[in-house]
Motif scaffolding. Sequence first.
Motif, PDB file in Angstrom:
ATOM      1  N   HIS A  57       1.758  -6.991 -14.060  1.00  0.00           N
ATOM      2  CA  HIS A  57       1.126  -6.567 -15.646  1.00  0.00           C
ATOM      3  C   HIS A  57      -0.432  -6.309 -14.844  1.00  0.00           C
ATOM      4  O   HIS A  57      -1.153  -5.834 -15.015  1.00  0.00           O
ATOM      5  N   GLY A  58      -0.302  -7.221 -13.851  1.00  0.00           N
ATOM      6  CA  GLY A  58      -1.697  -5.896 -13.339  1.00  0.00           C
ATOM      7  C   GLY A  58      -2.041  -4.580 -12.432  1.00  0.00           C
ATOM      8  O   GLY A  58      -2.375  -4.288 -11.403  1.00  0.00           O
ATOM      9  N   GLY A  59      -0.521  -3.742 -12.391  1.00  0.00           N
ATOM     10  CA  GLY A  59      -0.323  -2.776 -12.441  1.00  0.00           C
ATOM     11  C   GLY A  59       0.796  -2.527 -10.103  1.00  0.00           C
ATOM     12  O   GLY A  59       0.994  -4.183 -10.418  1.00  0.00           O
ATOM     13  N   ILE A  60       0.376  -1.523  -9.945  1.00  0.00           N
ATOM     14  CA  ILE A  60       1.583  -1.742  -8.507  1.00  0.00           C
ATOM     15  C   ILE A  60       0.969  -1.688  -7.478  1.00  0.00           C
ATOM     16  O   ILE A  60      -0.323  -1.439  -7.157  1.00  0.00           O
ATOM     17  N   VAL A  61       1.577  -2.703  -6.482  1.00  0.00           N
ATOM     18  CA  VAL A  61       1.021  -2.734  -5.036  1.00  0.00           C
ATOM     19  C   VAL A  61       2.552  -1.844  -4.208  1.00  0.00           C
ATOM     20  O   VAL A  61       3.135  -2.291  -4.761  1.00  0.00           O
ATOM     21  N   TYR A  62       2.141  -0.908  -3.748  1.00  0.00           N
ATOM     22  CA  TYR A  62       2.979  -1.110  -2.710  1.00  0.00           C
ATOM     23  C   TYR A  62       3.313  -0.550  -1.953  1.00  0.00           C
ATOM     24  O   TYR A  62       2.408  -1.357  -0.204  1.00  0.00           O
ATOM     25  N   HIS A  63       4.787  -1.614  -0.792  1.00  0.00           N
ATOM     26  CA  HIS A  63       4.734  -2.327  -0.144  1.00  0.00           C
ATOM     27  C   HIS A  63       3.958  -1.144   1.410  1.00  0.00           C
ATOM     28  O   HIS A  63       4.070  -1.824   2.359  1.00  0.00           O
ATOM     29  N   ALA A  64       3.995   0.307   1.513  1.00  0.00           N
ATOM     30  CA  ALA A  64       3.719   0.936   2.766  1.00  0.00           C
ATOM     31  C   ALA A  64       2.088   0.237   2.872  1.00  0.00           C
ATOM     32  O   ALA A  64       1.882   0.341   3.715  1.00  0.00           O
ATOM     33  N   ALA A  65       1.147   0.101   1.683  1.00  0.00           N
ATOM     34  CA  ALA A  65      -0.195  -0.237   1.733  1.00  0.00           C
ATOM     35  C   ALA A  65      -0.342  -1.335   2.363  1.00  0.00           C
ATOM     36  O   ALA A  65      -0.875  -2.195   2.559  1.00  0.00           O
ATOM     37  N   LEU A  66       1.141  -2.228   2.509  1.00  0.00           N
ATOM     38  CA  LEU A  66       0.502  -3.934   3.072  1.00  0.00           C
ATOM     39  C   LEU A  66       0.824  -3.872   3.986  1.00  0.00           C
ATOM     40  O   LEU A  66       0.444  -4.151   5.799  1.00  0.00           O
ATOM     41  N   ILE A  67       1.943  -3.557   4.783  1.00  0.00           N
ATOM     42  CA  ILE A  67       2.851  -3.219   6.123  1.00  0.00           C
ATOM     43  C   ILE A  67       1.413  -2.819   7.480  1.00  0.00           C
ATOM     44  O   ILE A  67       1.626  -1.377   6.956  1.00  0.00           O
ATOM     45  N   GLY A  68       1.140  -3.054   8.315  1.00  0.00           N
ATOM     46  CA  GLY A  68       0.367  -2.999   8.969  1.00  0.00           C
ATOM     47  C   GLY A  68      -0.913  -3.785   8.651  1.00  0.00           C
ATOM     48  O   GLY A  68      -1.632  -3.244   9.330  1.00  0.00           O
ATOM     49  N   GLN A  69      -1.155  -4.034   7.746  1.00  0.00           N
ATOM     50  CA  GLN A  69      -2.571  -4.242   7.694  1.00  0.00           C
ATOM     51  C   GLN A  69      -2.470  -6.079   7.695  1.00  0.00           C
ATOM     52  O   GLN A  69      -1.296  -6.799   8.240  1.00  0.00           O
ATOM     53  N   GLU A  70      -3.517  -6.759   8.353  1.00  0.00           N
ATOM     54  CA  GLU A  70      -3.736  -7.803   8.911  1.00  0.00           C
ATOM     55  C   GLU A  70      -3.064  -8.940   7.523  1.00  0.00           C
ATOM     56  O   GLU A  70      -3.385  -8.891   6.080  1.00  0.00           O
ATOM     57  N   LYS A  71      -3.084  -9.761   8.223  1.00  0.00           N
ATOM     58  CA  LYS A  71      -2.274 -10.751   7.431  1.00  0.00           C
ATOM     59  C   LYS A  71      -3.289 -11.197   6.496  1.00  0.00           C
ATOM     60  O   LYS A  71      -4.305 -12.037   6.979  1.00  0.00           O
ATOM     61  N   GLY A  72      -3.701 -11.680   5.427  1.00  0.00           N
ATOM     62  CA  GLY A  72      -4.427 -12.510   4.568  1.00  0.00           C
ATOM     63  C   GLY A  72      -5.147 -11.803   4.051  1.00  0.00           C
ATOM     64  O   GLY A  72      -6.973 -11.808   3.639  1.00  0.00           O
TER      65      GLY A  72
ATOM     66  N   PHE B 193       1.395  -7.916   8.907  1.00  0.00           N
ATOM     67  CA  PHE B 193       2.429  -7.558   8.168  1.00  0.00           C
ATOM     68  C   PHE B 193       3.105  -6.581   9.031  1.00  0.00           C
ATOM     69  O   PHE B 193       2.971  -5.745   8.212  1.00  0.00           O
ATOM     70  N   VAL B 194       4.665  -7.335   9.151  1.00  0.00           N
ATOM     71  CA  VAL B 194       5.797  -5.796   9.400  1.00  0.00           C
ATOM     72  C   VAL B 194       6.397  -5.826   8.009  1.00  0.00           C
ATOM     73  O   VAL B 194       7.231  -6.958   8.026  1.00  0.00           O
ATOM     74  N   GLU B 195       7.344  -4.812   8.112  1.00  0.00           N
ATOM     75  CA  GLU B 195       8.778  -4.207   7.425  1.00  0.00           C
ATOM     76  C   GLU B 195       9.252  -4.996   7.585  1.00  0.00           C
ATOM     77  O   GLU B 195       9.741  -5.914   8.803  1.00  0.00           O
ATOM     78  N   GLY B 196      10.110  -6.431   6.617  1.00  0.00           N
ATOM     79  CA  GLY B 196      11.041  -6.783   6.184  1.00  0.00           C
ATOM     80  C   GLY B 196      10.780  -8.516   6.110  1.00  0.00           C
ATOM     81  O   GLY B 196      11.443  -9.241   6.525  1.00  0.00           O
ATOM     82  N   GLU B 197       8.889  -8.514   6.289  1.00  0.00           N
ATOM     83  CA  GLU B 197       8.046  -9.695   6.160  1.00  0.00           C
ATOM     84  C   GLU B 197       8.390 -10.248   4.857  1.00  0.00           C
ATOM     85  O   GLU B 197       8.183  -9.656   4.545  1.00  0.00           O
ATOM     86  N   LEU B 198       8.297 -11.810   4.614  1.00  0.00           N
ATOM     87  CA  LEU B 198       7.817 -12.441   3.901  1.00  0.00           C
ATOM     88  C   LEU B 198       6.246 -12.252   3.367  1.00  0.00           C
ATOM     89  O   LEU B 198       5.336 -12.164   4.276  1.00  0.00           O
ATOM     90  N   VAL B 199       6.139 -12.026   2.502  1.00  0.00           N
ATOM     91  CA  VAL B 199       4.366 -12.015   1.461  1.00  0.00           C
ATOM     92  C   VAL B 199       4.608 -13.307   0.971  1.00  0.00           C
ATOM     93  O   VAL B 199       5.450 -12.600  -0.644  1.00  0.00           O
ATOM     94  N   LEU B 200       3.351 -13.384   0.371  1.00  0.00           N
ATOM     95  CA  LEU B 200       3.098 -14.151  -0.845  1.00  0.00           C
ATOM     96  C   LEU B 200       1.761 -13.342  -1.399  1.00  0.00           C
ATOM     97  O   LEU B 200       0.654 -12.953  -1.315  1.00  0.00           O
ATOM     98  N   LEU B 201       1.923 -13.144  -2.957  1.00  0.00           N
ATOM     99  CA  LEU B 201       1.263 -12.166  -3.533  1.00  0.00           C
ATOM    100  C   LEU B 201       0.166 -13.404  -4.370  1.00  0.00           C
ATOM    101  O   LEU B 201       1.125 -13.385  -4.908  1.00  0.00           O
ATOM    102  N   VAL B 202      -1.152 -12.777  -4.315  1.00  0.00           N
ATOM    103  CA  VAL B 202      -1.691 -14.056  -5.522  1.00  0.00           C
ATOM    104  C   VAL B 202      -2.483 -13.434  -6.331  1.00  0.00           C
ATOM    105  O   VAL B 202      -3.173 -12.778  -5.315  1.00  0.00           O
ATOM    106  N   ASP B 203      -2.576 -13.166  -7.769  1.00  0.00           N
ATOM    107  CA  ASP B 203      -3.282 -13.074  -8.258  1.00  0.00           C
ATOM    108  C   ASP B 203      -4.712 -13.517  -8.335  1.00  0.00           C
ATOM    109  O   ASP B 203      -4.928 -14.886  -8.165  1.00  0.00           O
ATOM    110  N   ARG B 204      -5.538 -13.128  -9.432  1.00  0.00           N
ATOM    111  CA  ARG B 204      -6.724 -13.481 -10.115  1.00  0.00           C
ATOM    112  C   ARG B 204      -7.111 -15.106 -10.287  1.00  0.00           C
ATOM    113  O   ARG B 204      -7.690 -15.664 -10.966  1.00  0.00           O
ATOM    114  N   LYS B 205      -5.580 -14.728 -11.337  1.00  0.00           N
ATOM    115  CA  LYS B 205      -5.418 -16.250 -12.203  1.00  0.00           C
ATOM    116  C   LYS B 205      -4.445 -17.458 -11.413  1.00  0.00           C
ATOM    117  O   LYS B 205      -3.977 -18.296 -12.114  1.00  0.00           O
ATOM    118  N   ASP B 206      -4.431 -16.930 -10.158  1.00  0.00           N
ATOM    119  CA  ASP B 206      -3.289 -17.862  -9.091  1.00  0.00           C
ATOM    120  C   ASP B 206      -2.104 -17.420  -9.550  1.00  0.00           C
ATOM    121  O   ASP B 206      -1.088 -18.732  -9.462  1.00  0.00           O
TER     122      ASP B 206
END
Length: 264
Positions: free
Chosen positions: A36-51, A7-20
């Motif tokens: 409702h499930g809490g907070i995800v910081y974008h910085a924690a996703l940038i640079g991570q593998e997609k999926g 993942f890179v900055e500016g890219e579209l991401v799809l987040l899916v929770d355990r209830k789909d």
Amino acid sequence: MSDLNRFVEGELVLLVDRKDRRYLFNLADGESFHSHGGIVYHAALIGQEKGVRIRTNTGQVYYATVPTLADYVTNLPRASQVVYPKDIGGILMVGDIFPGADVIEAGMGSGALTMALLRAIGPEGHLSSYEIRDEAISQARENISVMAGAPENFRIRSNDIYDGIVEDTVDRIILDLPEPWRVIENAAQKLVPGGIIVCFLPTIIQVHNLAFTLQTHSSFEMVESIEILLRPWYIAANSARPMHRMVGHTGFLVSARKCAGSIE
Ligand SMILES: C[S@@+](CC[C@H](N)C(=O)[O-])C[C@H]1O[C@@H](n2cnc3c(N)ncnc32)[C@H](O)[C@@H]1O
């Protein structure tokens, strides 16, 4: 591993929770996604593998992936009712939209179908999309730019297609507007021999009107009217059954092929 898989900055991401439940957004360093499930910081996703699977600050697990075109279309900011992915798939097949095809579409609406057409014709094809509402044109332009940028082989025409098709000849005509029968005479002049017209229509009254117009027109053969039904199933360890809810109705597809010359 190539950077394309991260993942890179500016890219579209799809987040899916355990209830789909699904959430679509652009990654921006310094921002955070709250649910409702809490907070995800974008910085924690940038640079991570997609999926990647990631935990929120409260420990909930989310799957983070790249949205497909169908994911994107389903979550599109709308200026009109969009064509559902199941019907888009049908239109591409019934219309035999091929790489390199010259296609016209009307109306463009929010651009959902437009994006799929652009993908199917590829860089060698040409697409002209007719739309009479300025608000829809701006929305579609914005939506399309996210998935496809500003392709050079794509032209928006702010014309009323009932007044006429500007192009000289086209391989395919795709219509998603209220009175497609008003385009048939002009379509007969502009479609190449063997060319295909496909129309998406929400009501059976429109289908009857259009199919009858095509059947009684000397330039068309193989008039077909279909409805595509999609029934999702629930599958678990001790259960396998259709989902309790499904989208009951979207619309119908009416298609026909253009004849060459005339017959006595
Ligand atoms: C249902 S929406 C199209 C949705 C679009 N196919 C999509 O997937 O996002 C129908 C659109 O046709 C446009 N329209 C209606 N009559 C038209 C005409 N005669 N010429 C061009 N566009 C027209 C409307 O303004 C509207 O935006």
